[in-house]
Design a protein around this motif. Sequence first.
Motif, PDB file in Angstrom:
ATOM      1  N   THR A 336       0.834  -1.199   0.000  1.00 41.51           N
ATOM      2  CA  THR A 336       0.000   0.000   0.000  1.00 41.51           C
ATOM      3  C   THR A 336       0.873   1.255   0.000  1.00 41.51           C
ATOM      4  N   PRO A 337       0.299   2.387  -0.322  1.00 41.23           N
ATOM      5  CA  PRO A 337       1.027   3.641  -0.110  1.00 41.23           C
ATOM      6  C   PRO A 337       1.092   3.966   1.387  1.00 41.23           C
ATOM      7  N   LEU A 338       1.790   5.031   1.710  1.00 40.41           N
ATOM      8  CA  LEU A 338       1.921   5.465   3.102  1.00 40.41           C
ATOM      9  C   LEU A 338       0.559   5.900   3.623  1.00 40.41           C
ATOM     10  N   MET A 339       0.098   5.293   4.734  1.00 37.10           N
ATOM     11  CA  MET A 339      -1.227   5.625   5.260  1.00 37.10           C
ATOM     12  C   MET A 339      -1.327   5.199   6.715  1.00 37.10           C
ATOM     13  N   SER A 340      -2.389   5.682   7.372  1.00 33.88           N
ATOM     14  CA  SER A 340      -2.648   5.340   8.765  1.00 33.88           C
ATOM     15  C   SER A 340      -3.326   3.981   8.860  1.00 33.88           C
ATOM     16  N   THR A 341      -3.360   3.430  10.063  1.00 32.65           N
ATOM     17  CA  THR A 341      -3.889   2.076  10.256  1.00 32.65           C
ATOM     18  C   THR A 341      -5.384   1.998   9.970  1.00 32.65           C
ATOM     19  N   TYR A 342      -6.140   3.066  10.245  1.00 33.13           N
ATOM     20  CA  TYR A 342      -7.587   2.969  10.070  1.00 33.13           C
ATOM     21  C   TYR A 342      -7.995   2.933   8.598  1.00 33.13           C
ATOM     22  N   TYR A 343      -7.068   3.215   7.654  1.00 25.14           N
ATOM     23  CA  TYR A 343      -7.356   3.081   6.227  1.00 25.14           C
ATOM     24  C   TYR A 343      -7.192   1.646   5.729  1.00 25.14           C
ATOM     25  N   LEU A 344      -6.519   0.818   6.500  1.00 30.21           N
ATOM     26  CA  LEU A 344      -6.307  -0.560   6.071  1.00 30.21           C
ATOM     27  C   LEU A 344      -7.618  -1.338   6.140  1.00 30.21           C
ATOM     28  N   ALA A 345      -7.803  -2.283   5.211  1.00 30.50           N
ATOM     29  CA  ALA A 345      -9.035  -3.071   5.193  1.00 30.50           C
ATOM     30  C   ALA A 345      -8.781  -4.374   4.453  1.00 30.50           C
ATOM     31  N   TRP A 346      -9.573  -5.380   4.805  1.00 32.32           N
ATOM     32  CA  TRP A 346      -9.577  -6.635   4.056  1.00 32.32           C
ATOM     33  C   TRP A 346     -10.920  -7.325   4.285  1.00 32.32           C
ATOM     34  N   ALA A 347     -11.190  -8.323   3.463  1.00 37.15           N
ATOM     35  CA  ALA A 347     -12.421  -9.098   3.560  1.00 37.15           C
ATOM     36  C   ALA A 347     -12.156 -10.511   3.081  1.00 37.15           C
ATOM     37  N   VAL A 348     -12.840 -11.465   3.708  1.00 37.50           N
ATOM     38  CA  VAL A 348     -12.825 -12.868   3.288  1.00 37.50           C
ATOM     39  C   VAL A 348     -14.275 -13.239   3.010  1.00 37.50           C
ATOM     40  N   CYS A 349     -14.612 -13.468   1.741  1.00 36.47           N
ATOM     41  CA  CYS A 349     -16.009 -13.647   1.360  1.00 36.47           C
ATOM     42  C   CYS A 349     -16.058 -14.449   0.063  1.00 36.47           C
TER      43      CYS A 349
END
Length: 417
Positions: A336-349
Amino acid sequence: MALEEKREKRPPVTPMMIEEEAALRNGSRGLPPGPWAEAAGPRPRTTERHIAVHKRLVLGFAVSILALLAVTMIAVLLSVRFEECGAAADGPPRAGGNGSLSGAARQPPGAEQPPGQSEEEARGGEAAEEEEEEEEEEWQRRRELPPWARPRLPRHLRPLHYNLMLSAFMENFTFSGEVNVQLEVRNASRYIVLHAHRMHIEAVRVAEDKLAGGVRVARTFFYPQTQVFVVVLNRSLEVQRSYNLKIIYNALIENELLGFFRSSYVLHGERRFLGVTQFSPTHARKAFPCFDEPIYKATFKISIRHQATYLSLSNMPVETSVFEEDGWVTDHFSQTPLMSTYYLAWAVCNFTYRETVTKSGVVDCSSGDLKTWTVHMADATGEGCLGRSVPSPEAGPVMSPECLKAPVVNQNHSAEV
């Protein structure tokens, strides 16, 4: 002859003398009979009885004081015992750096050791407890809060990059993870304090780089009041050096709309489950140990291992997918680019995606969302279909049934409803 002369010289006894003598015998002190004689008469002597009563009163008061002191001591001891029991029930025993239990969970000296725990480990745990008490006394002498008790993380470390590997077990809604954090040291310290909440830490390792040896970990512990995990080292980290922090852990896929949580929907009469994330504003700490404050920006590289019947999504596109013989797949995503933790996301579906394509076959990116991941709503029954988003060029918003009132955020970070 002499006796007779004396008798003759004695004055004659008169009636007045007889009355006075009788009055003296009756206690009227020689006063003539009357009210004055009665008032001046001697009263009954009760001094001894009064002394006995006073002694009994003093003795009763002393016994009452002693009983009150005894009751107070018993109440204090019981309150201390209840506090110890409450602290033991709040969470699992804290593990030291060598894997031994510390505090009340450790058995007393001379007790039989549990299977797999040696006497050396027990002694190491006792030494860690003594060090903890000494550190607390030292911070009290300084009249300062220790780094883990402060509302904000200390500024002596800065994360540069996270390498996160996850394994999602959707059959029992648990997941395990391994996070490697590259740290830059700004100020020398022997403490590593980062956020971690509602997870179990299995192992911790600190190394200066891949070639150099590891820095020995003295002990580790959680501090639930500020939702942090503390790593205490045997020596201070050197300034302007880069270190790697490795943490192996496991946790639950929660049944709430925070952190890494599970959701469900019905498709063709069958209930299906998925796992998605919601880290804003401060819930990334429930999914992996991290510096969960917006000021700490870093790059992220995610790998997700899941069953082949599911697919995984994250902020960035998949670089490679490794298929295993046991029916599991590991997806490795781009950095990812440089960013804060709350921008991170994932999903298992097991969603599919929809995208807008022009007549010439070109993907239309004018709307900002490249792809919208969702179950086919014509065949599915859910409570809503507005999505949870991740700022990425690939994933687009993820449509979760629980997100009816949640805003959709495209890669330009603009909110839409």
